[in-house]
Design a protein around this motif. Structure first.
Motif, mmCIF file in Angstrom:
data_model
loop_
_atom_site.group_PDB
_atom_site.id
_atom_site.type_symbol
_atom_site.label_atom_id
_atom_site.label_comp_id
_atom_site.label_asym_id
_atom_site.label_seq_id
_atom_site.Cartn_x
_atom_site.Cartn_y
_atom_site.Cartn_z
ATOM 1 N N ARG A 391 0.872 -1.183 0.000
ATOM 2 C CA ARG A 391 0.000 0.000 0.000
ATOM 3 C C ARG A 391 0.905 1.229 0.000
ATOM 4 N NH1 ARG A 391 -2.107 3.388 3.699
ATOM 5 N NH2 ARG A 391 -1.302 2.258 5.497
ATOM 6 N N GLU A 393 1.557 5.288 0.287
ATOM 7 C CA GLU A 393 1.090 6.571 0.799
ATOM 8 C C GLU A 393 1.917 7.651 0.080
ATOM 9 O OE1 GLU A 393 1.241 6.437 5.085
ATOM 10 O OE2 GLU A 393 1.207 8.631 5.130
ATOM 11 N N GLU A 404 0.959 -1.168 -6.676
ATOM 12 C CA GLU A 404 0.171 -1.352 -5.457
ATOM 13 C C GLU A 404 -0.654 -2.624 -5.560
ATOM 14 O OE1 GLU A 404 -1.527 2.182 -2.638
ATOM 15 O OE2 GLU A 404 -2.258 2.115 -4.668
ATOM 16 N N ILE A 440 5.692 6.680 1.029
ATOM 17 C CA ILE A 440 5.898 5.572 1.982
ATOM 18 C C ILE A 440 5.213 4.320 1.436
ATOM 19 C CG2 ILE A 440 5.643 4.803 4.380
ATOM 20 C CD1 ILE A 440 5.230 7.748 5.153
ATOM 21 N N HIS A 442 3.919 0.783 2.500
ATOM 22 C CA HIS A 442 3.618 -0.099 3.641
ATOM 23 C C HIS A 442 3.504 -1.518 3.088
ATOM 24 C CE1 HIS A 442 2.566 3.466 6.026
ATOM 25 N NE2 HIS A 442 1.910 3.892 4.960
ATOM 26 N N THR A 443 4.146 -2.449 3.773
ATOM 27 C CA THR A 443 4.182 -3.826 3.264
ATOM 28 C C THR A 443 3.620 -4.821 4.278
ATOM 29 O OG1 THR A 443 6.259 -3.195 2.251
ATOM 30 C CG2 THR A 443 5.707 -5.525 2.155
ATOM 31 N N LEU A 444 2.751 -5.702 3.800
ATOM 32 C CA LEU A 444 2.292 -6.840 4.600
ATOM 33 C C LEU A 444 2.796 -8.112 3.933
ATOM 34 C CD1 LEU A 444 -1.500 -6.022 5.282
ATOM 35 C CD2 LEU A 444 0.362 -5.965 6.948
ATOM 36 N N SER A 449 2.786 -7.180 9.087
ATOM 37 C CA SER A 449 3.529 -6.004 8.631
ATOM 38 C C SER A 449 5.022 -6.310 8.543
ATOM 39 C CB SER A 449 3.300 -4.827 9.579
ATOM 40 O OG SER A 449 4.177 -3.781 9.213
ATOM 41 N N GLY A 451 7.050 -3.747 7.726
ATOM 42 C CA GLY A 451 7.663 -2.417 7.863
ATOM 43 C C GLY A 451 7.362 -1.514 6.678
ATOM 44 N N ASP A 452 7.866 -0.284 6.792
ATOM 45 C CA ASP A 452 7.631 0.733 5.771
ATOM 46 C C ASP A 452 8.938 1.078 5.060
ATOM 47 O OD1 ASP A 452 5.088 0.790 6.793
ATOM 48 O OD2 ASP A 452 5.460 2.539 8.071
ATOM 49 N N THR A 453 8.812 1.408 3.798
ATOM 50 C CA THR A 453 9.972 1.852 3.025
ATOM 51 C C THR A 453 9.708 3.277 2.575
ATOM 52 O OG1 THR A 453 10.045 -0.410 2.201
ATOM 53 C CG2 THR A 453 11.497 1.157 1.136
ATOM 54 N N LYS A 454 10.662 4.169 2.859
ATOM 55 C CA LYS A 454 10.435 5.588 2.579
ATOM 56 C C LYS A 454 11.397 6.114 1.515
ATOM 57 C CE LYS A 454 8.970 6.641 7.253
ATOM 58 N NZ LYS A 454 9.322 7.241 8.518
#
Ligand code: ZN
Length: 466
Positions: A391, A393, A404, A440, A442-444, A449, A451-454
């Motif tokens: 997902r 952001e 996505e 950002i 967001h990964t599941l 989860s 974590g997030d990659t920015k």
């Protein structure tokens, strides 16, 4: 008769011995001293040498150091702002402009690799376009020929700035050459030893270990590197030349007429006081004062801020050269930025550049309206197949066009993916006051989860493609 014969033989023996004793020993040729350098500068394009010419002026005129320069390309793309020639014709001219600029600083030993200009911020594009392996082999050869103590080159890293992939590629190649040139098993045909007089394949060079490597940054904000290496005043007056170092550097840069003729004409008409005033204005000055050379690493123990020529001998560093360890298989599933960002993370580890600054979170500047892509590398725990949900952001007004949703990843060690985001085509005035924004991801993984990659992104009016 026998006696006479033995006397003749013994006299002949004495004569031969005396003749051999009297003959002077033959001199074995050493390395050609005309090409020995103290500093080898490795840059991408004609005019990039200007990034470090204030320091080079100090080194050449007041420390009596010898400097050689290697350019990655001839600079044959981009506009000709002076004449009508383009493409290879422009490259021929820019080679001469670069040689003349170096000659004004007393630098005669200048070489060009066969790289081509690459309009991209991605170092991997530039390395491909420069035929990475061939360019590296040639650069190692030039290191072995010039035998420098120090290499100065551009920073292998991605920062908001011009962030030219070619500049980064020069830094990557120079770092690799630092690690390989001293190793006799690398490119062994260059150091195959003495050969016949008319040898055409084998160079008879020797392995050479460079002692230190320093970088200059291609970032908008080069003050972020203060304290990460020695700093040198550009305003100090050279005792030998009786001019400030910036003046020597500025005069050398005025040969690059195909690049910025209007600036050169303006500078040439300036009085000394006007030029001094320009250099005192941080917005107009060509160099930041003081000039920081970012410390990469040194073969012997030395502190980052030590002088460039301090501690060239002494106790060897714990990790001076290529570590070359293959990555361990992951024990946990992880997701991180891939592409050039992933490469730089591994590059720093492999080349013992652990203390070299990385942008954290990673960042890039692109032209407003351009597409931004976010490369992702997913490491699979136990090489198992994965179910992934991404997902994204993105800032308001930006559009996620690809990457996505839900994905089934095959059983493998790592998978590479990309998210694509379209940015709004804002005008120059709409971009005023526009700050850095963030994408950002967001990964599941299998519903949990990961974590997030920015990625921090700055939109601006102009810029190289990502
Ligand atoms: Zn350049």
């Amino acid at each position: 008769m026998k006696r006479i014969l033995s006397l003749v033989l013994s006299l002949a023996g004495t004569y031969c011995l005396t003749s051999a004793q009297e003959q002077a020993p033959k001199k074995l040729s050493g390395a050609d001293e005309r090409f020995k350098a103290d500093i080898l500068v490795v840059v991408a394009h004609p005019d990039d040498e200007g990034a470090v010419t204030p320091y080079l002026a100090r080194a050449i005129y007041d420390l009596h150091k010898r400097v050689a320069v290697v350019y990655g390309t001839h600079g044959d793309s981009g506009g000709n702002n002076y004449g009508r020639e383009h493409a290879a014709g422009l490259g021929d001219i820019r080679e001469m402009e670069a040689r003349e600029s170096c000659a004004r600083m007393g630098i005669k030993n200048v070489w060009f690799l066969d790289g081509k200009d690459t309009a991209s911020q991605n170092v991997l594009n530039s390395l491909a376009n420069w035929h990475h392996g061939a360019s590296l082999e040639r650069l190692v050869e030039l290191v072995r020929l010039t035998r420098p103590d120090v290499i100065i080159t551009s920073l292998p890293g991605a920062f908001i700035g011009e962030n030219h992939g070619d500049h980064q590629a020069a830094g990557v190649l120079a770092t690799e050459a630092f690690d390989l040139a001293g190793n006799p098993v690398m490119f062994p045909s260059q150091i195959a030893g003495a050969s016949e007089h008319r040898e055409i394949y084998l160079d008879n060079l020797q392995a050479w270990q460079v002692k230190k490597i320093y970088y200059w940054a291609d970032a908008n904000d080069d003050r972020q590197f203060f304290g990460m290496g020695p700093s040198y005043s550009i305003r100090e007056v050279s005792p030998a030349q009786k001019k400030p170092y910036w003046r020597i550097a500025l005069d050398a840069a005025t040969t690059h007429l195909t690049q910025y003729p209007a600036d050169i004409e303006r500078i040439q008409k300036m009085s000394d006081a006007e030029a001094e005033k320009m250099m005192s204005d941080p917005d107009a000055a060509w160099w930041t004062d003081p000039e920081t050379l970012i410390f990469g690493k040194s073969y012997n123990v030395s502190k980052a801020t030590d002088d460039v020529f301090a501690n060239l001998e002494g106790e060897p560093n714990r990790c001076p050269e290529l570590s070359g360890k293959p990555p361990r298989p992951p024990t946990a599933t992880t997701i991180k930025l891939g592409g050039p960002w992933g490469f730089y993370q591994s590059f720093r580890e492999a080349h013992c550049l652990g203390s070299l600054r990385l942008a954290d979170p990673p960042e890039i500047a692109v032209m407003a309206g351009a597409q931004v892509y976010v490369p992702l590398t997913i490491a699979h725990a136990g090489n198992k197949a994965l179910k992934l949900r991404l997902r994204v952001e993105a800032p308001k007004g930006w559009k996620v066009t690809s990457g996505e949703g839900e994905f089934e990843l095959p059983a493998e060690a790592t998978s590479e993916m990309r998210v694509e985001v379209e940015t709004p085509a804002l005008t120059g005035s709409e971009l005023k006051g526009n700050g850095v924004q963030e994408i950002i991801v967001h990964t599941l993984v299998d519903g949990v989860s990961a974590g997030d990659t920015k990625l921090r992104v700055l939109l601006r009016a102009h810029g190289l493609p990502q």
